[in-house]
Scaffold this active site. Structure first.
Site, PDB file in Angstrom:
ATOM      1  N   GLU A 172       2.387   1.477  -5.104  1.00 34.99           N
ATOM      2  CA  GLU A 172       2.470   2.689  -5.936  1.00 34.99           C
ATOM      3  C   GLU A 172       3.858   2.974  -6.498  1.00 34.99           C
ATOM      4  O   GLU A 172       4.372   4.084  -6.362  1.00 34.99           O
ATOM      5  CB  GLU A 172       1.977   3.885  -5.128  1.00 34.99           C
ATOM      6  CG  GLU A 172       0.571   3.687  -4.586  1.00 34.99           C
ATOM      7  CD  GLU A 172       0.071   4.878  -3.768  1.00 34.99           C
ATOM      8  OE1 GLU A 172       0.862   5.777  -3.448  1.00 34.99           O
ATOM      9  OE2 GLU A 172      -1.144   4.903  -3.461  1.00 34.99           O
ATOM     10  N   GLU A 285      -8.825  -0.661  -2.209  1.00 38.90           N
ATOM     11  CA  GLU A 285      -9.067   0.609  -1.500  1.00 38.90           C
ATOM     12  C   GLU A 285     -10.277   1.319  -2.096  1.00 38.90           C
ATOM     13  O   GLU A 285     -10.233   2.511  -2.405  1.00 38.90           O
ATOM     14  CB  GLU A 285      -7.826   1.500  -1.574  1.00 38.90           C
ATOM     15  CG  GLU A 285      -6.561   0.811  -1.080  1.00 38.90           C
ATOM     16  CD  GLU A 285      -5.339   1.725  -1.022  1.00 38.90           C
ATOM     17  OE1 GLU A 285      -5.480   2.959  -1.118  1.00 38.90           O
ATOM     18  OE2 GLU A 285      -4.230   1.184  -0.886  1.00 38.90           O
TER      19      GLU A 285
HETATM   20  C1  XIL Z   1      -4.239   7.166   3.256  1.00 38.43           C
HETATM   21  C2  XIL Z   1      -4.995   7.132   4.577  1.00 38.43           C
HETATM   22  O1  XIL Z   1      -6.331   6.799   4.326  1.00 38.43           O
HETATM   23  C3  XIL Z   1      -4.905   8.468   5.272  1.00 38.43           C
HETATM   24  O2  XIL Z   1      -5.452   8.383   6.571  1.00 38.43           O
HETATM   25  C4  XIL Z   1      -3.445   8.914   5.366  1.00 38.43           C
HETATM   26  O3  XIL Z   1      -3.391  10.226   5.897  1.00 38.43           O
HETATM   27  C5  XIL Z   1      -2.780   8.893   4.005  1.00 38.43           C
HETATM   28  O4  XIL Z   1      -2.921   7.594   3.431  1.00 38.43           O
HETATM   29  N1  XIL Z   1      -3.239   4.885  -1.221  1.00 38.43           N
HETATM   30  C6  XIL Z   1      -2.847   4.049  -0.214  1.00 38.43           C
HETATM   31  C7  XIL Z   1      -3.295   4.318   1.172  1.00 38.43           C
HETATM   32  O5  XIL Z   1      -2.223   3.020  -0.502  1.00 38.43           O
HETATM   33  O6  XIL Z   1      -2.339   3.899   2.124  1.00 38.43           O
HETATM   34  C8  XIL Z   1      -3.644   5.753   1.405  1.00 38.43           C
HETATM   35  O7  XIL Z   1      -4.213   5.875   2.710  1.00 38.43           O
HETATM   36  C9  XIL Z   1      -4.594   6.231   0.332  1.00 38.43           C
HETATM   37  C10 XIL Z   1      -3.968   6.115  -1.029  1.00 38.43           C
END
Ligand code: XIL
Length: 390
Positions: A172, A285
């Site tokens: 990101e 994701e």
């Molecule tokens: C999220 C997790 O799912 C949560 O449990 C945590 O509180 C915050 O992070 N993008 C990403 C992930 O790359 O690491 C994130 O995961 C969601 C958004």
């Protein structure tokens, strides 16, 4: 010919063992409810998603197993997925909370459990603006912060060398929004990494990771990069990294979407754009909410009781979500030469950061949802129209 009854029902779920409960036998007497509001029953024993897609790409789930997972949940992971991404336990904050503190217990347990069960691991994530403690940047000039980054990456990637097949090296780095002007630039987020090290922080992160494990597949990972100015910026950034000799192998499109608002056509093109740079692509994701917020941003106000907590979703919402997943997987299949992995962000509608928005393919009771069946069906009964998004 003109009979209504001979027209195919426009359900993507046809061909599946999906029954509309309460219709059969009672229709004549009780014609009140339209079918879409009746509960959808999904066959729980058909081919698994992992088996169906085995010649196409890996199918993953995110979580910090084994941890507090129930036996039933662990069984689900083993039966349906062949790769795991640690959801939190390998992020800089949890694993390396201060310069001289490493917390390897949970990551070690995850890697060992996956090894024992013949499940691959994708590492997440080395360099990020979030879930990263301030000590990395405190009182540090560029050289000191670079050294801390290097130590972090070398130790972590080195520890799991040969056991973790790839890493989200930088997560990101690109700003949200953007416009015609920023689209011509990398439009990097003003993170502590950027402020301390300049744009070179990305190249260096990839080099450090490659040195620590030359076999690992190294990814740039982000959300929203499939569309609009952010996509254009991602292309500018990736070209620069390649030109600078960064050992980058792939792009992770996170895939936090919402039913009814998925940029199918842009996604289709984005995958081709990344492939044209010689990169592989993974959907890293994936979740498709049926209500409320989506997108990769997090903070207060996503998920939870605000969206109805664990209240079951309406059948028509589940159906729309299933159709959305079928379209997505039809596109992924079309790009099977470049797509290596499709990972869901969580295991079930109970184990998701978007709790209350029912984004995944297992429900809160670990049962296959209509989306699950539709994804398998998209492969067994392909519909070319779905792979040609408008
Ligand atoms: C999220 C997790 O799912 C949560 O449990 C945590 O509180 C915050 O992070 N993008 C990403 C992930 O790359 O690491 C994130 O995961 C969601 C958004």
């Amino acid at each position: 010919m003109t009979s209504q009854h001979q027209r195919p029902i426009p359900l993507l779920l046809t061909g599946l063992v999906v029954t509309l409960l309460g219709i059969v036998g009672t229709r004549a007497e009780e014609p009140t409810s339209p079918p879409a509001s009746e509960p959808l029953v999904v066959d729980q024993r058909g081919p698994t998603i992992k088996a169906a897609y085995k010649d196409y790409f890996l199918i993953g789930t995110a979580g910090d197993m084994p941890g507090r997972y129930s036996d039933q949940e662990m069984g689900l992971v083993k039966e349906h997925f062949n790769i795991v991404t640690p959801e939190n336990c390998m992020k800089p904050g949890p694993i390396h909370p201060s310069e001289n503190t490493w917390r390897f217990e949970r990551p070690d347990a995850l890697v060992e459990w996956c090894e024992d069960n013949n499940i691959a691991v994708h590492g997440h994530t080395l360099v990020w603006h979030a879930q990263t403690n301030d000590w990395f940047f405190r009182d540090g000039d560029k050289a000191a912060v670079t050294q801390r980054m290097k130590d972090h990456i070398s130790t972590l990637v080195g520890r799991y060398k040969g056991k973790i097949r790839g890493w989200d090296v930088v997560n990101e780095a690109i700003n949200d929004g953007g416009n015609a002007q920023t689209a011509r630039t990398e439009n990097l987020r003003s993170s502590s990494w950027l402020r301390a090290m300049g744009p070179e922080f990305l190249t260096l992160a990839f080099k450090f990771a490659h040195e620590a494990d030359p076999e690992a597949k190294l990814y740039y990972n982000d959300y929203g990069i499939e569309t609009g100015p952010k996509h254009a910026s991602s292309m500018v950034l990736l070209k620069r990294l390649i030109n600078e000799g960064a050992p980058i192998h792939g792009v992770g499109i996170q895939g936090h979407w919402s039913t009814g608002r998925i940029p199918y056509a842009a996604l289709d093109k984005a995958i081709s754009d990344y492939a044209s740079l010689g990169l592989e692509v993974s959907i890293t994701e994936l979740d498709v909410t049926i209500r409320g917020a989506s997108g990769g941003q997090f903070g207060r106000g996503f998920g939870g009781r605000r969206f109805g907590g664990d209240a079951p979703p309406a059948p028509q919402d589940l159906k729309a979500q299933a159709d959305a997943y079928a379209r997505l997987f039809s596109i992924f299949v079309k790009h099977k030469e470049v797509i290596r992995r499709v990972t869901f962000w969580g295991l079930s509608d109970r184990r998701t950061w978007r709790f209350g928005q029912h984004p995944l393919i297992f429900d809160s009771n670990n049962q296959r949802k209509p989306a699950y069946a539709a994804i398998v069906d998209a492969l067994l009964h392909p519909n070319p129209d779905l792979a040609a998004p408008r």
